[in-house]
Write an enzyme that holds these catalytic residues in place. Structure first.
Site, short mmCIF file in Angstrom:
data_model
loop_
_atom_site.label_atom_id
_atom_site.label_comp_id
_atom_site.label_asym_id
_atom_site.label_seq_id
_atom_site.Cartn_x
_atom_site.Cartn_y
_atom_site.Cartn_z
N HIS A 1 -1.38 43.36 -38.15
CA HIS A 1 -2.60 42.73 -37.62
C HIS A 1 -2.68 42.85 -36.09
CE1 HIS A 1 -5.61 39.36 -38.72
NE2 HIS A 1 -5.95 39.84 -37.54
N HIS B 1 -9.90 37.65 -43.66
CA HIS B 1 -10.01 36.65 -42.58
C HIS B 1 -10.69 35.43 -43.21
CE1 HIS B 1 -11.29 35.32 -38.39
NE2 HIS B 1 -12.18 34.70 -39.14
N HIS C 1 -3.40 35.52 -41.16
CA HIS C 1 -3.17 34.39 -40.24
C HIS C 1 -3.34 33.00 -40.87
CE1 HIS C 1 -7.52 34.93 -39.87
NE2 HIS C 1 -7.42 35.97 -39.08
N ASP D 1 -1.59 39.13 -34.96
CA ASP D 1 -2.99 38.89 -34.60
C ASP D 1 -3.20 39.10 -33.10
OD1 ASP D 1 -5.69 38.45 -34.81
OD2 ASP D 1 -5.55 36.33 -35.34
N ASP E 1 -11.90 41.76 -40.51
CA ASP E 1 -11.24 40.74 -39.68
C ASP E 1 -11.94 40.50 -38.34
OD1 ASP E 1 -8.92 38.88 -39.34
OD2 ASP E 1 -8.81 40.04 -37.50
ZN LIG Z 1 -8.85 37.20 -38.25
#
Ligand SMILES: [Zn+2]
Length: 457
Positions: free
Chosen positions: A92, A211, A264, A337, A184
């Site tokens: 990510h 997401h 996440h 992320d 995402d």
């Molecule tokens: Zn995200």
């Protein structure tokens, strides 16, 4: 280009050019951890022509056989006291190129990745243009080939322009080299569109990276909805913004049988839903990020926009449940992320600053602190940053068996360092860990047999 960022490549072998790699590398005397093969012990690792040839016990050493000539060609790395693991894989990363090169580029993101111990990063499609077609995927792959120092695996968009309306050409994206599909940065709010995406993803055998956010519940929320948002007078994002979408997409995965990977994960409610779904055999996997494992919404008390991200930092109870989910296997992987933003964007008032923080260079050290705290074992942690992400992608990576690509990270577990702006290789510096003292860092990464020595001040 690399020198511009204070980054230095170093090859021990004399006369080796940057684009070349020693034909043989012997990493000696390190603690080799290879979770895919259940291996954890002191030994040597031999790399030949960019692939792992053997990992064998110290008694053999590999030095007794072979001619004098062959011994001279061997490039040796002393790894005593070091931990030798498969190259870390980040599921990510927001690279920001094309379109937002002032925040990050393929060159700077991959330099940051190498500095953090990552040999592979998967890049999210929310660039400009969005990676929703073959030409954008090809552009990213070409940039990665010419300017990147680690592997870059593109992720294609679920919907055209990530607008959540019309499906992108998934087959075209997968053929061009996308390893997963995601919108995402944004959720797919229309459940029927998400259902069809999951059905297609099943045909093309790629995971959907989800997401999980209900935009209506998020509204114009800035931080987690709770006592901190109330005391600061900031609009809150309720935990349910994440959990209702986790619940919906588990239901859709059950309906379609498509593989779904939940990105996440940050709340206790989500962890409970995923745990129950896995128990029932639904094809769901999940990741969390280092910041959800060590920070809570208290971190926002100083109105620091470097603590503003989506999903927002939640409560101590959420943190404990996310840790428990990581330890019991509910959460399969740790991902960064990594979301770079320029200083003038993050220096705005917290309600106007963009969401997101960088993470590639601190992920390993933060994660190692969980081992020190006894939350999970070192092999478990390494698995969640190597072979587990590889399995989520359905790729044979993140392992150190004979014949595997020579992506290796050598970690110095005892080095202490301080997170400072001058030390960060990423083009953006928006980290909530600035000023923190860390322990453990990637000293060397080897990418398909190419050695990158990390030099830090
Ligand atoms: Zn995200």
């Amino acid at each position: 280009m690399a020198l511009l960022f204070g980054w230095r490549f170093s090859f021990f072998s004399q006369g080796v050019k940057m684009s070349e790699r020693p034909s043989k590398i012997l990493i000696q005397g390190g603690r080799i951890i290879d979770p895919a093969h259940g291996r954890d012990g002191i030994g040597d690792l031999l790399i030949e022509n960019g692939v792992i040839r053997e990992n064998f016990p110290p008694a053999e050493k590999g030095e007794s056989n072979g001619s004098e000539n062959a011994k001279r060609e061997m490039h040796r790395i002393d790894a005593k006291g070091m931990i030798v693991v498969p190259g870390l894989i980040d599921l990510h990363t927001h690279i920001r190129e094309p379109g937002f090169e002032y925040k990050e580029t393929v060159a700077t993101a991959t330099a940051a990745a190498a500095a953090g111990g990552f040999t592979t990063i998967c890049c999210m499609p929310n660039t400009n243009p969005v990676n929703d077609n073959q030409s954008v995927t090809e552009l990213i792959l070409e940039k990665a080939r010419t300017e990147g120092v680690v592997h870059v695996l593109p992720i294609g968009a679920i919907t055209k322009g990530s607008r959540g309306e019309e499906l992108a050409e998934m087959g075209e994206l997968v053929t061009a080299g996308c390893v997963a599909i995601s919108d995402d940065g944004l959720p797919v709010m229309n459940s029927e569109v998400m259902r069809r995406a999951m059905e297609y993803a099943k045909i093309f055998d790629v995971p959907i990276i989800d997401h999980c956010e209900d935009l209506n519940l998020t509204g114009d929320g800035v931080i987690f909805e709770g006592s901190v948002s109330t005391s600061l007078g900031l609009k809150g994002i309720p935990a349910a913004s994440e959990t209702v979408m986790v619940a919906r997409d588990i239901a859709l995965a059950e309906l379609t049988g498509g593989r779904i990977h939940l990105a996440h994960i940050s709340t206790a409610g989500s962890v409970r839903l995923i745990r129950e779904a896995k128990r029932r055999g639904i094809p769901v996997t999940a990741e969390t990020c280092p910041h959800y494992l060590v920070l809570t919404d208290e971190r926002v008390m100083g109105f620091d926009a470097n603590a503003k991200m989506k999903p927002p930092l939640a409560t101590g109870q959420d943190l404990e449940e996310v840790r428990a989910g990581l330890a019991d296997g509910t959460i399969d992987a740790i991902a960064t992320d990594h979301a770079p933003h320029a200083p003038d964007e993050k220096n705005r008032e917290i309600d106007h600053a963009p969401f997101g923080i960088i993470g590639l260079e601190t992920a390993l050290s933060i994660s190692l602190s969980l081992v020190e705290e006894g939350i999970l074992s070192l092999p478990d942690l390494i698995g969640k940053m190597t072979v587990q992400p590889a399995r989520i992608l359905g790729k044979k990576m993140g392992q150190l068996g004979p014949g595997d690509i020579a992506d290796v990270t050598i970690i110095d577990p005892n080095v202490e360092w301080h997170v400072s702006v001058s030390d960060i290789k990423s083009k953006s510096k928006n980290s909530p860990f600035l000023g923190w003292n860390m322990k453990g860092r990637a000293r060397t990464v080897i990418v398909a047999g190419k050695i990158i020595e990390n030099k830090w001040t």
